[in-house]
Design a protein around this motif. Structure first.
Motif, PDB file in Angstrom:
ATOM      1  N   SER A 116       0.867  -1.140  -0.043  1.00 52.41           N
ATOM      2  CA  SER A 116      -0.094   0.219  -0.009  1.00 52.41           C
ATOM      3  C   SER A 116       0.752   1.274  -0.160  1.00 52.41           C
ATOM      4  O   SER A 116       0.518   2.446  -0.702  1.00 52.41           O
ATOM      5  CB  SER A 116      -0.841   0.134   1.150  1.00 52.41           C
ATOM      6  OG  SER A 116      -1.866  -1.206   0.952  1.00 52.41           O
ATOM      7  N   ASP A 159       1.644   1.977  -3.605  1.00 51.78           N
ATOM      8  CA  ASP A 159       0.441   2.253  -4.343  1.00 51.78           C
ATOM      9  C   ASP A 159       0.202   3.852  -3.975  1.00 51.78           C
ATOM     10  O   ASP A 159      -0.198   4.574  -4.909  1.00 51.78           O
ATOM     11  CB  ASP A 159      -0.715   1.468  -3.609  1.00 51.78           C
ATOM     12  CG  ASP A 159      -0.807  -0.130  -4.328  1.00 51.78           C
ATOM     13  OD1 ASP A 159      -0.061  -0.165  -5.197  1.00 51.78           O
ATOM     14  OD2 ASP A 159      -1.537  -0.692  -3.991  1.00 51.78           O
ATOM     15  N   SER A 160       0.398   4.222  -2.940  1.00 53.22           N
ATOM     16  CA  SER A 160       0.357   5.503  -2.676  1.00 53.22           C
ATOM     17  C   SER A 160       1.204   6.507  -3.145  1.00 53.22           C
ATOM     18  O   SER A 160       0.910   7.350  -3.423  1.00 53.22           O
ATOM     19  CB  SER A 160       0.343   5.740  -1.109  1.00 53.22           C
ATOM     20  OG  SER A 160       0.288   6.790  -0.434  1.00 53.22           O
ATOM     21  N   GLU A 204       0.155   7.194  -6.462  1.00 51.48           N
ATOM     22  CA  GLU A 204      -0.796   8.049  -6.546  1.00 51.48           C
ATOM     23  C   GLU A 204      -0.815   9.533  -5.947  1.00 51.48           C
ATOM     24  O   GLU A 204      -1.147  10.398  -6.488  1.00 51.48           O
ATOM     25  CB  GLU A 204      -2.253   7.404  -5.780  1.00 51.48           C
ATOM     26  CG  GLU A 204      -3.501   8.311  -5.901  1.00 51.48           C
ATOM     27  CD  GLU A 204      -4.507   7.667  -5.099  1.00 51.48           C
ATOM     28  OE1 GLU A 204      -5.739   8.230  -4.625  1.00 51.48           O
ATOM     29  OE2 GLU A 204      -4.595   6.486  -4.947  1.00 51.48           O
ATOM     30  N   THR A 229       2.403  11.100   0.400  1.00 51.13           N
ATOM     31  CA  THR A 229       2.324   9.747   1.258  1.00 51.13           C
ATOM     32  C   THR A 229       2.216  10.002   2.691  1.00 51.13           C
ATOM     33  O   THR A 229       3.292  10.693   3.095  1.00 51.13           O
ATOM     34  CB  THR A 229       3.171   8.570   0.575  1.00 51.13           C
ATOM     35  OG1 THR A 229       2.799   8.355  -0.770  1.00 51.13           O
ATOM     36  CG2 THR A 229       2.920   7.406   1.411  1.00 51.13           C
ATOM     37  N   LYS A 234      -2.680   7.633   4.974  1.00 53.05           N
ATOM     38  CA  LYS A 234      -3.265   7.225   3.593  1.00 53.05           C
ATOM     39  C   LYS A 234      -2.868   5.651   3.273  1.00 53.05           C
ATOM     40  O   LYS A 234      -3.582   4.984   2.748  1.00 53.05           O
ATOM     41  CB  LYS A 234      -2.446   8.093   2.538  1.00 53.05           C
ATOM     42  CG  LYS A 234      -3.102   9.443   2.320  1.00 53.05           C
ATOM     43  CD  LYS A 234      -2.482  10.142   1.284  1.00 53.05           C
ATOM     44  CE  LYS A 234      -2.858  11.755   1.312  1.00 53.05           C
ATOM     45  NZ  LYS A 234      -2.178  12.627   0.508  1.00 53.05           N
ATOM     46  N   LEU A 286      -5.214   2.499   2.593  1.00 52.34           N
ATOM     47  CA  LEU A 286      -5.107   1.539   1.353  1.00 52.34           C
ATOM     48  C   LEU A 286      -4.998   0.315   1.808  1.00 52.34           C
ATOM     49  O   LEU A 286      -5.671  -0.683   1.366  1.00 52.34           O
ATOM     50  CB  LEU A 286      -3.933   2.204   0.567  1.00 52.34           C
ATOM     51  CG  LEU A 286      -4.258   3.357  -0.199  1.00 52.34           C
ATOM     52  CD1 LEU A 286      -2.799   3.761  -0.784  1.00 52.34           C
ATOM     53  CD2 LEU A 286      -5.032   2.879  -1.376  1.00 52.34           C
ATOM     54  N   ASP A 334      -6.007  -0.998   4.677  1.00 54.89           N
ATOM     55  CA  ASP A 334      -7.349  -1.472   5.429  1.00 54.89           C
ATOM     56  C   ASP A 334      -6.653  -2.068   6.694  1.00 54.89           C
ATOM     57  O   ASP A 334      -6.948  -2.997   7.286  1.00 54.89           O
ATOM     58  CB  ASP A 334      -8.128  -2.363   4.645  1.00 54.89           C
ATOM     59  CG  ASP A 334      -9.471  -2.521   5.396  1.00 54.89           C
ATOM     60  OD1 ASP A 334      -9.856  -1.763   6.100  1.00 54.89           O
ATOM     61  OD2 ASP A 334     -10.031  -3.583   5.105  1.00 54.89           O
TER      62      ASP A 334
END
Length: 183
Positions: free
Chosen positions: A18, A21-22, A25, A31, A35, A39, A41
């Motif tokens: 994650s 992924d952050s 993005e 980041t 966040k 992502l 969870d």
């Protein structure tokens, strides 16, 4: 939302994934623990259970990214037996794995930016370059392996900065020039 269990053996890896992924993005600068936790969870508090801070998490996440790219190159080059195969596999790696993947391109450039400022990340990129050169060095002399690795990095920067026209044919011609093959 994922059901929380007292024992979640995959939680740490989800956090690392994650984080990447952050970064794709939001960039490294955008980041945050919050966040990443969202992502992945996972509860925000679990971030400090697994990592001492953002720097440690970034090192592990980028370490995973480098490990995956190096493994891809090693697998792709594993059964190369001729100069023609070397050219084809190199071009495939650059064109299809690194330059054609927005994710790989963004993560590569974010890592380069960190490495320009922080020695720990410079060590990581230095190791990545050394491993790439080692794989390529099985087929070419040491200096040519460095040139081919530098070509990969230069093409990555050009693509990220919006330089068009760097399709597979362009990469093939660039490879040929480094190898001293005339058009």
């Amino acid at each position: 939302m994922r059901t929380k269990h007292a024992r979640d053996p995959e939680r740490r890896q989800r956090i690392v994934n994650s984080c990447l992924d952050s970064i794709v993005e939001h960039g490294v600068a955008g980041t945050s623990h919050r966040k990443i936790a969202a992502l992945a969870d996972v509860p925000l508090g679990s971030m400090t259970y697994y990592f001492d801070g953002m720097e440690e998490l970034l090192r592990e996440a980028f370490g995973l990214f480098v490990e995956e790219r190096t493994a891809e190159l090693g697998q792709l080059m594993g059964d190369v037996e001729s100069a023609e195969q070397l050219r084809d596999r190199y071009v495939s790696y650059v064109s299809d794995v690194l330059l054609d993947s927005h994710r790989n391109l963004v993560l590569t450039l974010e890592l380069y930016t960190l490495a320009a400022r922080k020695p720990d990340f410079r060590t990581l990129t230095g190791g990545w370059m050394a491993e790439t050169q080692e794989v390529l060095g099985r087929f070419v002399d040491e200096e040519t392996a460095v040139h081919l690795d530098a070509l990969i990095q230069g093409l990555s920067l050009h693509r990220a900065l919006g330089q068009g026209g760097m399709d597979r044919t362009f990469v093939e011609r660039a490879f040929d020039r480094v190898m001293g093959v005339s058009a």
